[in-house]
Write an enzyme that holds these catalytic residues in place. Structure first.
Site, PDB file in Angstrom:
ATOM      1  N   LYS A 255     -46.057  92.491 -83.433  1.00  0.00           N
ATOM      2  CA  LYS A 255     -45.402  92.925 -84.673  1.00  0.00           C
ATOM      3  C   LYS A 255     -45.161  94.423 -84.626  1.00  0.00           C
ATOM      4  CE  LYS A 255     -45.873  92.417 -89.721  1.00  0.00           C
ATOM      5  NZ  LYS A 255     -46.713  91.873 -90.815  1.00  0.00           N
TER       6      LYS A 255
ATOM      7  N   SER B  76     -48.874  88.005 -95.593  1.00  0.00           N
ATOM      8  CA  SER B  76     -47.828  88.248 -94.604  1.00  0.00           C
ATOM      9  C   SER B  76     -47.978  87.494 -93.290  1.00  0.00           C
ATOM     10  CB  SER B  76     -47.724  89.751 -94.314  1.00  0.00           C
ATOM     11  OG  SER B  76     -47.074  90.409 -95.367  1.00  0.00           O
TER      12      SER B  76
ATOM     13  N   SER C  11     -44.406  89.098 -94.362  1.00  0.00           N
ATOM     14  CA  SER C  11     -43.611  90.046 -93.598  1.00  0.00           C
ATOM     15  C   SER C  11     -43.594  89.777 -92.094  1.00  0.00           C
ATOM     16  CB  SER C  11     -44.141  91.463 -93.826  1.00  0.00           C
ATOM     17  OG  SER C  11     -45.449  91.625 -93.277  1.00  0.00           O
TER      18      SER C  11
END
Length: 461
Positions: A80, A179, A155
């Site tokens: 990420k 997330s 996210s």
């Protein structure tokens, strides 16, 4: 024959160790898929073709010399893009940091690379890890591989979508108010929100520091356990890191859930989309068939979750961005700017009231866990949504509906495992979550593995 892109790390490891499969072959295969599909899916911000192949070559040479170092050796991983990577730009999905080049790796990145993992690239995310749809006006909206008209959630949507599309074998995520779990639910993969402090967040862009956690995402529970083995552990550079023993998460995975008592709070049965409700009822019956005891449990304090979660998250996030909000307000997208500016309006009495509500919720969870081993609920109450042109409004609506389901685990610091529950009427994934006591990841993974054995869905090439 299954495309190697969709094999799990635990399936690939023995093939790599025995030299039946080359790390270079595997890495090239995934990079080719990224080249083919990612212009449409937007799961990566920065693919790392050259460095990934260099790492794959080193892994192959070491394995050929008999220097196999463990089950992550030669396994391609998506990272990420809020995890710092030394010498590689790390944007956090934000225009503010579009050219930011860290001078060090996040602790977790070092751990995974030292275990032999291959970093495929930096993955897309909802801007600053502060949204729930996967919208990103700077690097492109990530698409749900099950249907590209739909959002993947956020996210950590870049990671979960890459797993569902066979563009990574494993992926890292972060979870502040859902997330990891929300996009895992929408993309049909497995995601673990870890106990607060179990996995170091040193070198990860903070969102709301008293809620932030890091964790693994994968296409199987065994792969989550494998990743967690390397990700967990004390880090002196992280002020909230837990100095606690790290158990063997791979042990007892197949022990089953016979005799485990699972509590079902009525709170998690409110306002469910019809497909979510139907699949969840079926899941409860299956868990009982597997030998678990599912009982009703009351946690009145759960009603405090939305107020305290939103107030704390928005307040802490706006404090972190105070300087940039003053000087670079136009560099934020409209949804994130509105979220942070709302947090800037949080005054000290409101923040303290939210923290007091949080303490009450912690006590409510502690009382519930005197009577049950795990808690259970849908991961989120909605099914994946079609992307709307009104994306600012849509993100706020998704946060408003999903935050009550995901944020309790963040507020209490407890671990939560999101697992696929099946497909809705549009053939899109729906998920549920097991929630455990602090540091109960081993039991959560055991329960998740028992559930996975029922094969709630299959991935497609």
């Amino acid at each position: 024959m299954t495309d190697i892109s969709f094999l799990t790390a635990t399936e690939l490891g023995p093939l790599l160790k025995s030299r039946q499969l080359s790390p270079i072959e595997l890495t090239k295969h995934l990079l080719n898929r990224i080249n083919t599909f990612d212009s449409m899916l937007r799961t990566y911000i920065t693919p790392l073709h050259d460095s990934a192949l260099k790492q794959a070559k080193e892994a192959e040479e070491n394995i050929m010399r008999g220097n196999y170092i463990g089950p992550l050796h030669g396994i391609p991983i998506g990272v990420k893009d809020n995890y710092y990577t030394k010498g590689i730009r790390t944007t956090a999905g934000s225009k503010l940091f579009i050219n930011f080049i860290p001078k060090e790796n996040a602790t977790t990145v070092d751990k995974l690379l030292n275990a032999g993992g291959i970093m495929l690239g930096k993955q897309n995310l909802h801007e600053l890890a502060a949204g729930s749809t996967g919208t990103n006006p700077f690097f492109g909206n990530t698409r749900n591989p099950w249907n590209i008209q739909y959002m993947p959630g956020g996210s950590s949507g870049g990671g979960t979508a890459s797993l569902a599309a066979g563009l990574a074998i494993l992926a890292t995520g972060s979870d502040t108010f859902g997330s990891i779990r929300l996009p895992a639910s929408m993309c049909g993969v497995y995601g673990l929100k870890t106990t607060y402090g179990l996995v170091s967040t040193h070198g990860i862009f903070p969102t709301a520091m008293s809620l932030d956690t890091a964790g693994p995402m994968a296409r199987s529970v065994s792969d989550l356990a494998l990743m967690l083995h390397y990700m967990a552990g004390f880090d002196a550079n992280d002020p909230v890191s837990l100095d606690a023993p790290v158990p063997n998460y791979m042990a007892d995975l197949n022990k089953g859930i016979k005799g485990i008592k699972i509590g079902l709070p009525a709170y998690f049965l409110q306002d469910l989309a019809p497909d979510v409700e139907s699949l969840f009822k079926g899941a409860m019956e299956t868990l009982q068939y597997l030998g678990a005891e599912v009982v009703d449990v009351e946690i009145p304090e759960l009603t405090l979750s939305t107020f305290s979660g939103y107030t704390i998250a928005a307040g802490e996030a706006s404090a972190l961005h105070h300087k940039w909000l003053q000087t670079h307000s136009s560099d934020y997208s409209a949804d994130i700017r509105s979220f942070f500016l709302a947090g800037a309006l949080t005054d000290t009495p409101q923040y303290l009231q939210a923290q007091q509500a949080r303490r009450k919720l912690v006590k409510g969870f502690q009382e519930a866990f005197k009577h049950v081993d795990l808690l259970l609920g849908p991961t989120i109450p909605i099914t994946p949504q079609i992307y709307s042109e009104q994306w600012v409004k849509q993100n706020l609506e998704v946060i408003r509906s999903c935050l009550p389901f995901t944020v309790p685990a963040n507020l209490t610091g407890t671990p939560s495992l999101a697992v696929p529950m099946g497909l809705d009427s549009e053939n899109l994934p729906v998920g549920m979550q097991f929630i455990g006591k602090p540091l109960s990841e081993k039991l959560l993974l055991q329960a998740g593995k028992a559930w996975e054995s029922t094969m709630p869905l299959r991935f497609r090439a």
